[in-house]
Design an enzyme around this catalytic site. Structure first.
Site, PDB file in Angstrom:
ATOM      1  N   LYS A   1       0.848  -1.197   0.000  1.00 45.84           N
ATOM      2  CA  LYS A   1       0.000   0.000   0.000  1.00 45.84           C
ATOM      3  C   LYS A   1       0.880   1.242   0.000  1.00 45.84           C
ATOM      4  O   LYS A   1       1.752   1.400   0.871  1.00 45.84           O
ATOM      5  CB  LYS A   1      -0.887  -0.038   1.254  1.00 45.84           C
ATOM      6  CG  LYS A   1      -2.093   0.859   1.200  1.00 45.84           C
ATOM      7  CD  LYS A   1      -2.980   0.565   2.406  1.00 45.84           C
ATOM      8  CE  LYS A   1      -4.199   1.444   2.444  1.00 45.84           C
ATOM      9  NZ  LYS A   1      -4.917   1.307   3.724  1.00 45.84           N
TER      10      LYS A   1
HETATM   11  O1  G3P Z   1      -9.471   2.473   4.323  1.00 43.66           O
HETATM   12  C1  G3P Z   1      -9.269   3.794   4.698  1.00 43.66           C
HETATM   13  C2  G3P Z   1      -9.594   3.977   6.104  1.00 43.66           C
HETATM   14  O2  G3P Z   1      -8.775   3.259   6.950  1.00 43.66           O
HETATM   15  C3  G3P Z   1      -9.824   5.340   6.540  1.00 43.66           C
HETATM   16  O3  G3P Z   1     -11.026   5.290   7.174  1.00 43.66           O
HETATM   17  O4  G3P Z   1     -12.767   6.009   8.686  1.00 43.66           O
HETATM   18  O5  G3P Z   1     -10.359   6.652   9.119  1.00 43.66           O
HETATM   19  O6  G3P Z   1     -11.631   7.693   7.254  1.00 43.66           O
HETATM   20  P1  G3P Z   1     -11.458   6.478   8.113  1.00 43.66           P
END
Ligand code: G3P
Length: 217
Positions: A87
């Site tokens: 990633k």
């Molecule tokens: O996959 C991306 C993720 O980990 C971010 O999610 O909820 O932190 O915006 P969030």
């Protein structure tokens, strides 16, 4: 549509795997820290544990932000387990590293994507997955689903094979709307998957079926 779970929590990964609908896992440094997994060695070991639980792709994020550092880290991550997807952040060196890994046949996930232009670059660099962050766009009053829609149109126009991995999913409506738009993959918390199960008419209907069956017994 593939379902990935966005967590480093092994119990939650197991629960989604046991449900029989899990196709992979995504993680990031924040999700690792949330589980108390810190330090390079612990993080690498944790990736291996995740790979042992799930059958599909497991995204493991590099920390370096320069090309050489990303290549070194990405190669070490890819060597950990055949299910690992490297990633990489959507920055210039991340795009270069993406091209480097895709030329070598190593799977990549370009993350922190917030515009169609960034997604186009990731596809040009041969990314396996591109991760537009829906929830974080919604957080700033910008339609995250619209970005997924734009990327779908662009990729379909040219037959790009890069899979759209709708990320930063927060709820079941995000999942359903991404499915309607044609995202290839969604990654979200366990609740965004198990929440799809729920309907009060299912519960009341099942209760009535069981009640009626038991009348004759
Ligand atoms: O996959 C991306 C993720 O980990 C971010 O999610 O909820 O932190 O915006 P969030």
């Amino acid at each position: 549509m593939k379902f990935f779970i966005d967590t480093a929590n092994l119990d939650q990964i197991k629960e989604a795997q046991d449900l029989g609908v899990l196709d992979g896992v995504t993680t990031n440094p924040s999700l690792m820290a949330k589980e108390g997994i810190t330090g390079a060695e612990n993080i690498l070991n944790h990736y291996k544990k995740i790979c042992e639980v799930v059958e599909g792709d497991v995204s493991a994020e590099v920390i370096a932000t320069d090309f050489d550092g990303m290549v070194k880290e990405g190669e070490a991550l890819a060597a950990l387990h055949p299910q690992i997807v490297v990633k990489l952040p959507m920055i210039a060196d991340g795009v270069k590293a993406c091209k480097y890994f895709s030329d070598k046949g190593i799977k990549t996930n370009v993350t922190l994507v917030f515009s169609a232009g960034q997604a186009l670059l990731a596809a040009k660099a041969g990314a396996t997955y591109v991760s537009p962050f829906l929830g974080r766009l919604d957080d700033i009053s910008t339609d995250g689903l619209n970005l997924v829609d734009e990327i779908r149109i662009i990729y379909d126009n040219y037959g790009f094979q890069t899979q759209i991995l709708a990320a930063s999913i927060r709820n079941t409506m995000h999942v359903i709307n991404c499915a309607k738009i044609g995202a290839d993959v969604m990654t979200g918390p366990l609740s965004s998957i198990t929440g799809l199960l729920k309907h009060p008419l299912t519960d009341s209907g099942l209760a009535k079926f069981l009640e009626d069956y038991n009348k004759g017994n």
